[in-house]
Design a protein around this motif. Structure first.
Motif, PDB file in Angstrom:
ATOM      1  N   LYS A 297       0.839  -1.200   0.000  1.00 27.68           N
ATOM      2  CA  LYS A 297       0.000   0.000   0.000  1.00 27.68           C
ATOM      3  C   LYS A 297       0.876   1.253   0.000  1.00 27.68           C
ATOM      4  N   ILE A 298       0.275   2.331  -0.459  1.00 29.24           N
ATOM      5  CA  ILE A 298       0.923   3.644  -0.419  1.00 29.24           C
ATOM      6  C   ILE A 298       0.291   4.450   0.706  1.00 29.24           C
ATOM      7  N   TRP A 299       1.142   5.189   1.446  1.00 28.17           N
ATOM      8  CA  TRP A 299       0.680   6.026   2.549  1.00 28.17           C
ATOM      9  C   TRP A 299       1.163   7.457   2.302  1.00 28.17           C
ATOM     10  N   LEU A 300       0.350   8.422   2.672  1.00 28.78           N
ATOM     11  CA  LEU A 300       0.626   9.835   2.400  1.00 28.78           C
ATOM     12  C   LEU A 300       0.591  10.631   3.695  1.00 28.78           C
ATOM     13  N   SER A 301       1.566  11.522   3.865  1.00 27.56           N
ATOM     14  CA  SER A 301       1.476  12.489   4.964  1.00 27.56           C
ATOM     15  C   SER A 301       1.133  13.853   4.398  1.00 27.56           C
ATOM     16  N   LEU A 302       0.521  14.673   5.233  1.00 31.97           N
ATOM     17  CA  LEU A 302       0.134  16.031   4.832  1.00 31.97           C
ATOM     18  C   LEU A 302       1.066  17.052   5.471  1.00 31.97           C
ATOM     19  N   GLN A 303       2.306  16.678   5.686  1.00 38.55           N
ATOM     20  CA  GLN A 303       3.281  17.568   6.316  1.00 38.55           C
ATOM     21  C   GLN A 303       3.467  18.838   5.493  1.00 38.55           C
ATOM     22  N   GLY A 304       3.322  19.976   6.153  1.00 35.33           N
ATOM     23  CA  GLY A 304       3.520  21.248   5.488  1.00 35.33           C
ATOM     24  C   GLY A 304       2.344  21.702   4.644  1.00 35.33           C
ATOM     25  N   PHE A 305       1.259  20.922   4.589  1.00 37.80           N
ATOM     26  CA  PHE A 305       0.097  21.327   3.797  1.00 37.80           C
ATOM     27  C   PHE A 305      -0.632  22.477   4.475  1.00 37.80           C
ATOM     28  N   THR A 306      -1.149  23.391   3.659  1.00 38.79           N
ATOM     29  CA  THR A 306      -1.983  24.452   4.200  1.00 38.79           C
ATOM     30  C   THR A 306      -3.344  23.887   4.593  1.00 38.79           C
ATOM     31  N   GLU A 307      -4.123  24.699   5.269  1.00 38.68           N
ATOM     32  CA  GLU A 307      -5.468  24.257   5.663  1.00 38.68           C
ATOM     33  C   GLU A 307      -6.304  23.913   4.437  1.00 38.68           C
ATOM     34  N   ALA A 308      -6.180  24.705   3.386  1.00 42.54           N
ATOM     35  CA  ALA A 308      -6.945  24.440   2.160  1.00 42.54           C
ATOM     36  C   ALA A 308      -6.483  23.139   1.503  1.00 42.54           C
ATOM     37  N   GLN A 309      -5.178  22.891   1.497  1.00 38.81           N
ATOM     38  CA  GLN A 309      -4.671  21.654   0.901  1.00 38.81           C
ATOM     39  C   GLN A 309      -5.088  20.434   1.713  1.00 38.81           C
ATOM     40  N   GLY A 326      -3.122   2.973   1.649  1.00 37.77           N
ATOM     41  CA  GLY A 326      -3.271   2.375   2.970  1.00 37.77           C
ATOM     42  C   GLY A 326      -3.834   3.350   3.972  1.00 37.77           C
ATOM     43  N   GLY A 327      -3.473   4.625   3.840  1.00 37.70           N
ATOM     44  CA  GLY A 327      -3.956   5.632   4.773  1.00 37.70           C
ATOM     45  C   GLY A 327      -3.050   6.829   4.802  1.00 37.70           C
ATOM     46  N   LEU A 328      -3.160   7.599   5.869  1.00 43.69           N
ATOM     47  CA  LEU A 328      -2.363   8.809   6.056  1.00 43.69           C
ATOM     48  C   LEU A 328      -1.369   8.612   7.184  1.00 43.69           C
ATOM     49  N   CYS A 329      -0.289   9.370   7.118  1.00 39.81           N
ATOM     50  CA  CYS A 329       0.721   9.403   8.176  1.00 39.81           C
ATOM     51  C   CYS A 329       0.718  10.781   8.819  1.00 39.81           C
ATOM     52  N   GLU A 330       0.751  10.811  10.128  1.00 36.23           N
ATOM     53  CA  GLU A 330       0.829  12.070  10.870  1.00 36.23           C
ATOM     54  C   GLU A 330       2.244  12.245  11.374  1.00 36.23           C
ATOM     55  N   GLY A 331       2.896  13.341  11.002  1.00 38.91           N
ATOM     56  CA  GLY A 331       4.268  13.571  11.415  1.00 38.91           C
ATOM     57  C   GLY A 331       4.514  15.033  11.719  1.00 38.91           C
ATOM     58  N   PRO A 332       5.779  15.436  11.828  1.00 38.40           N
ATOM     59  CA  PRO A 332       6.095  16.839  12.097  1.00 38.40           C
ATOM     60  C   PRO A 332       5.439  17.768  11.070  1.00 38.40           C
ATOM     61  N   SER A 333       4.846  18.844  11.561  1.00 38.99           N
ATOM     62  CA  SER A 333       4.185  19.851  10.727  1.00 38.99           C
ATOM     63  C   SER A 333       2.972  19.302   9.987  1.00 38.99           C
ATOM     64  N   TYR A 348      -9.509   3.738   5.858  1.00 38.30           N
ATOM     65  CA  TYR A 348      -8.101   4.106   5.716  1.00 38.30           C
ATOM     66  C   TYR A 348      -7.428   4.067   7.082  1.00 38.30           C
ATOM     67  N   GLY A 349      -6.176   3.651   7.100  1.00 39.40           N
ATOM     68  CA  GLY A 349      -5.406   3.652   8.336  1.00 39.40           C
ATOM     69  C   GLY A 349      -4.835   5.026   8.638  1.00 39.40           C
ATOM     70  N   LEU A 350      -4.385   5.186   9.871  1.00 39.77           N
ATOM     71  CA  LEU A 350      -3.697   6.412  10.285  1.00 39.77           C
ATOM     72  C   LEU A 350      -2.466   5.984  11.077  1.00 39.77           C
ATOM     73  N   ARG A 351      -1.315   6.342  10.555  1.00 46.06           N
ATOM     74  CA  ARG A 351      -0.034   5.932  11.133  1.00 46.06           C
ATOM     75  C   ARG A 351       0.718   7.144  11.622  1.00 46.06           C
ATOM     76  N   MET A 352       1.270   7.066  12.809  1.00 46.85           N
ATOM     77  CA  MET A 352       2.122   8.145  13.294  1.00 46.85           C
ATOM     78  C   MET A 352       3.512   8.035  12.671  1.00 46.85           C
ATOM     79  N   TYR A 353       4.121   9.187  12.486  1.00 46.19           N
ATOM     80  CA  TYR A 353       5.511   9.285  12.041  1.00 46.19           C
ATOM     81  C   TYR A 353       6.220  10.201  13.036  1.00 46.19           C
ATOM     82  N   PRO A 354       6.403   9.723  14.275  1.00 46.84           N
ATOM     83  CA  PRO A 354       6.889  10.601  15.350  1.00 46.84           C
ATOM     84  C   PRO A 354       8.389  10.829  15.264  1.00 46.84           C
TER      85      PRO A 354
END
Length: 781
Positions: A297-309, A326-333, A348-354
């Motif tokens: 699976k492919i996972w995407l983080s929204l790091q640095g994305f604006t509120e609109a993005q 697979g889902g999204l990753c939550e990480g810095p920013s 969709y899954g939610l994975r931390m990227y701490p």
């Protein structure tokens, strides 16, 4: 699910009088070809027991009549085994049980029973953590009966083989194999590599990156672990040539790797592409991925994305079901994890990227870290922070499906262990995790003291270093451990603990000495009206120079240098750019900052040159007096170095982490990185906030006149008791002053609260250009 540690305590309750000897034990595994993870479990036990005891367990598939047995199985029935296999292991992925029994002849039996082959591997790791061992001996403190299964399905760490890392780039495949194995001891099930980003060829690399990408995939396959890769796009995805080139690199990687579970594509940090370009690129990527690895699976983080993005992505995922995602990753920013979980469709899954690897300028900084540590040890120093990271993990764990940490070296090894163990069971007591760590890596003889020693290293970093006398107690503890276990001198984990204990104590000794020297130098400057400006400055420089000519505790410095040399040779830790090939001064090069001034010596030297160029002696004397009294505005007045934990008593703050640990939750000091970490600016200007919660003043004279003075950079929106004040002096450059008159009516209650508002026009301003405040005075006229 019962807590693993609680189950062990219950099982061991009556064990003190009945230890189990496993000397001369036979390791029995199922006959025939075993699944990779189960075979690796047997190999791991044989090899790791031999390393610790010098005894090589005999391995066979049949049971002996008159010897202790360690039996491994992922099946409830094994043909040819006459012994009943204990039941009760949960029918869950990775679950296992440890049980003790006896043979018909009274010999002890230890069962490692997995719900699946990888469960056997984790059971073997748990057994290693509980074994009592020494040279030529092996046993358990008492009987075991417990079962366990993990809470989080994703439990992993990023080990990116790239030049930026502070240790991985010096490793060969065998070292990765050993480290990945040891991470599995504590339940890790995923390893994430960095196959492309950072194309520099590091001089310490022993293998080509493509070869190492394949080797790490094979290692994960051998242990039955998931293999992930972190693959940003650091160019404009409108560039079709570079886009096609990156797709080709991915295609080659997919073809090369026997095991590939997940592709993590960070939306930013690095990368700066809008979601309108990212999502189509990922869909093209998925077509290549699924040909080679249909379950990946492919996972995407929204790091640095604006509120609109962020809204665009979440709205798109709610409107479209993407089978390859697979889902999204939550990480810095990233957007807050609660927001992501609440708006992300459940399928969709939610994975931390701490970020567990950095200490400042990061997602989870050390709370109100002393500036002396920030200047010397730095952003990527050896950083066991078990209590803080345990709290962070357990705060966010309910929102997500697990984590794969951001790590750039072995320096955060304790933090990795804590996250792995808590992802398995968040209820595990932290001290039990640390004792398992010290028992399996250092030995039963120092388990308790070393666990306390690791906690003490974290406490060295709490609050004002000058006021933390426990730092010397921590050094004393680790020196005692050194004498108790000289056989551990070559153990890299042991070396990391030792060098931190010595370095922390050295920094404190230097800080106390150089603070006193600066005070003595300031006293000399105050005599400029009688000595003359030139002689006063010469005397001050001579006083400050004693930091070099009469350094405190030089033996500590020598030991730090020796230990860092040991670490380079034992595990490839690069503590210096010039000496050991660190990729940059901010990449763990703590040794390069061992002598950096911990007072304002460099700034004073530069100011003295400016003063010397003044034409009028009276002006020189006045400037020297201003410098000498910078932090001492006089009776009835107050000074706060806003981000400095030791010099900001009136700044309202949360100095411990027992609150929402999210990076957006509360203001933290910001340690600026200028001139490769060797800035000559005043120390207070290198440590700022944007913005503190408040500065609170009590016991003021209601009949006196007061002025608020600040120093920082850029604009400032300041209020006193909720009343907006306008600056009468409005310096906006670094080190320039702002001043505000305090209305008399605000002082009637003898109290004043100063607050700051965020400038609305800076929301989209890059963080390095945003306004901030460094110092605040309340001056009584």
């Amino acid at each position: 699910m019962p807590c693993l540690a609680a189950a062990l305590l219950s099982a061991l309750g009556a064990a003190a009088a009945a230890p189990l000897s496993l000397n001369n034990a036979v390791l029995v595994s199922r006959p025939g070809e075993l699944p990779a993870a189960e075979e690796s479990a047997a190999v791991v036990l044989v090899e790791e027991v031999a390393k610790r005891t010098g005894v090589t367990l005999e391995r066979r598939s049949t049971w002996p009549d008159d010897r202790p047995v360690i039996a491994l199985t992922s099946e409830a029935r094994v043909e040819g085994w006459s012994h009943d296999i204990p039941a009760g292991v949960p029918d869950k992925t990775d679950a296992f049980g440890l049980f003790t029994d006896t043979t018909a002849s009274g010999m002890p039996v230890v069962w490692v029973v997995g719900a699946d082959p990888r469960g056997v591997l984790y059971g073997a790791g748990a057994l290693l953590r509980k074994l009592e061992w020494g040279s030529g001996r092996l046993g358990l403190a008492g009987p075991l009966t417990f079962t366990t299964s993990p809470v989080s399905p994703i439990r992993g760490h990023q080990l990116g083989y790239r030049a930026a890392a502070n240790s991985w780039d010096a490793w060969d495949a065998a070292q990765f194999d050993q480290y990945i194995r040891e991470l599995a001891f504590f339940g890790a099930n995923a390893i994430e590599n960095i196959p492309f980003q950072d194309d520099r060829r590091a001089p310490l690399m022993k293998m080509d990156r493509r070869d190492m990408n394949i080797a790490m995939s094979k290692i994960c396959a051998r242990y039955g672990l998931e293999y992930w890769v972190w693959t940003p796009a650091t160019f404009d995805l409108n560039d079709t040539e570079k886009r096609d080139e990156l797709l080709k690199r991915h295609e080659d990687l997919y073809r090369d790797c026997p095991e590939l579970t997940g592709i993590f594509f960070p939306g930013g940090d690095p990368g700066d592409n809008p979601p309108e370009l990212v999502l189509p690129f990922l869909e093209d990527l998925s077509k290549l991925l699924l040909k080679a690895h249909p379950k990946a699976k492919i996972w995407l983080s929204l790091q640095g994305f604006t509120e609109a993005q962020t809204d665009y992505v979440l709205d798109f995922l709610n409107a479209n079901r993407l089978p390859w995602l697979g889902g999204l990753c939550e990480g810095p920013s990233s957007p807050p994890i609660a927001l992501l979980r609440n708006r992300l469709p459940k399928h969709y899954g939610l994975r931390m990227y701490p970020d567990i690897t950095h200490n400042k300028l990061c997602q989870y900084p050390v709370p109100w870290w002393d500036q002396a540590y920030a200047l010397t040890l730095g952003r990527e120093a050896i950083n066991p922070r078990p209590a803080q990271y345990a709290y962070i993990h357990n705060w966010f764990q309910p929102y997500c499906d697990g984590f794969i940490s951001y790590s750039d070296g072995v320096h955060d090894d304790v933090n990795k262990t804590v996250w792995s163990a808590l992802a398995w069971d968040p209820a595990t007591p932290l001290r039990d995790i640390l004792m398992d760590y010290t028992r399996v890596f250092f030995g039963p003889g120092v388990t308790y003291m070393a666990a306390d020693g690791i906690s003490a290293l974290e406490n060295n970093w709490r609050g004002s270093l000058a006021d933390n006398g426990a730092v010397m107690g921590t050094l004393r503890l680790w020196r005692e451990l050194e004498s108790l276990a000289p056989e551990l001198a070559g153990n890299w984990r042991w070396q990391m603990c030792l060098v931190r204990a010595y370095y922390d104590a050295l920094v404190r000794a230097r800080l106390l000495n150089e603070t006193a020297l600066e005070s003595e130098a300031n006293a000399a400057l105050l005599r400029a009206d009688t000595l003359g400006a030139g002689p006063a400055m010469e005397e001050a420089l001579a006083i400050l120079g004693r930091a070099d000519t009469e350094p405190p505790l030089e033996s500590l410095r020598e030991r730090v240098i020796e230990l860092y040399n040991d670490l380079f040779h034992s595990i490839g830790l690069q503590s210096s750019v010039e000496k050991y090939g660190a990729s940059g001064a901010e990449r763990g090069a703590s040794l390069d900052f061992i002598d950096i001034p911990l007072n304002n010596r460099w700034w004073l030297e530069d100011e003295f040159k400016k003063v010397a160029e003044m034409a009028v002696e009276a002006d020189k004397v006045a400037r020297l007096r201003e410098i000498a009294l910078w932090e001492h505005p006089g009776p009835g007045s107050f000074y706060d170095d806003i981000g400095n934990t030791a010099k900001s008593p009136r700044i309202q703050r949360s100095e411990v982490f027992f609150s929402n640990p999210a990076e957006e939750a509360r203001p933290e000091p910001l340690f600026w990185w200028w001139d490769d970490g060797k800035s000559r600016q005043r120390l207070s200007w290198q440590l700022t906030m944007d913005w503190p919660e408040a500065a609170v003043y009590e016991g003021l004279d209601p009949d006196a006149a007061y002025r608020v003075r600040t120093c920082g950079y850029g604009q400032e929106i300041l209020s006193a008791d909720g009343v907006r004040l306008r600056p009468e002096i409005d310096g906006r450059g670094l080190g320039e002053i702002k001043e505000y008159a305090v209305p008399a009516e605000l002082l009637k209650d003898r109290k004043l609260t100063v607050t700051w508002d965020h400038p609305e026009d800076e929301k989209e301003t890059p963080w390095r250009q945003r306004s901030r405040v460094a110092e605040v005075w309340l001056i009584r006229r």
